[in-house]
Design an enzyme around this catalytic site. Structure first.
Site, PDB file in Angstrom:
ATOM      1  CE  LYS A 166      -3.779   0.287   2.438  1.00  0.00           C
ATOM      2  NZ  LYS A 166      -4.703   0.256   3.611  1.00  0.00           N
ATOM      3  CB  ILE A 167       2.049   3.340  -2.498  1.00  0.00           C
ATOM      4  CG1 ILE A 167       2.866   2.061  -2.691  1.00  0.00           C
ATOM      5  CG2 ILE A 167       2.899   4.582  -2.683  1.00  0.00           C
ATOM      6  CD1 ILE A 167       4.123   1.986  -1.882  1.00  0.00           C
TER       7      ILE A 167
END
Length: 218
Positions: A85-86
């Site tokens: 997750k970014i």
């Protein structure tokens, strides 16, 4: 529509995985902190991966591209089902692009506009996470964002999946399913409520009461 559980609670994940309805898991630093896990959080992520046969989202906490890329590579090595997750930032999109080139799936989180979702897809994100509940909190109709993203992706054959997040109620899930979201990620409490209806409870009670009058046994 695929169902993801938005939790870092291993027991919650294990309970619903047994029903065969959980397709993946999303976690974040807040959820991990909430469970007060001791030791390395990576051990928790690996345990979740051992339970769920599907994508398990683990989030980076760095702010620069270099930091996020290094964290993302480490997370991806934990298990083949890890999705990194970014956050939706310029540095984050550099990282999404770099990880995509390494064959690592990413989920761009904290999406609040269709423009952000389009940029994330072009950078190479496998998933985007529009936060529906938080938009509703500021008097925006969050499900409209889902509808816009799905329409845009459909217009151009974009393979990035729309993962509806920040779902606060069963109604949110239905709204997002109607709007075409590919995935809904939800807390344990929301999924639990989706099973319930007072007429179902009433009907079961009546059936049992009527059966008792027959004196029959199964």
């Amino acid at each position: 529509m695929k169902f993801f559980l938005d939790t870092a609670n291993v027991e919650e994940i294990r309970e619903y995985q047994e029903l065969g309805i959980v397709d993946g898991v999303t976690t974040n630093p807040t959820l991990l902190a909430k469970e007060k896990h001791r030791g390395d959080f990576r051990d928790v992520v690996k345990e979740i991966c051992s339970i769920v046969d599907g994508p398990v989202n683990a989030e980076v906490i760095g702010e620069s591209h270099g930091q996020m890329f290094e964290e993302g590579m480490k997370l991806a090595r934990l298990h083949e089902n890890i999705v990194v997750k970014i956050p939706m930032t310029v540095e984050g999109m550099k990282t999404v692009h770099a990880l995509h080139r390494e064959g690592i799936h990413t989920n761009v989180t904290l999406i609040f506009t269709a423009n952000q979702a389009l940029i994330a897809a072009k950078a190479g994100a496998r998933y985007v996470s529009p936060f529906i509940g938080r938009l509703d909190d500021i008097s925006h109709f969050g499900v409209e964002l889902i509808r816009d993203i799905v329409t845009i992706y459909g217009n151009y054959g974009i393979e990035t999946e729309c993962l509806a997040a920040s779902l606060r109620s069963p109604t949110h899930v239905v709204d997002c399913a109607t709007a075409g979201a590919h995935i809904a990620t939800m807390p344990f409490a929301v999924l639990e409520k989706m099973f319930r209806h007072p007429l179902t409870d009433k009907g079961i009670a009546q059936f049992l009461k009527d059966w008792e009058t027959t004196g029959a046994k199964i």
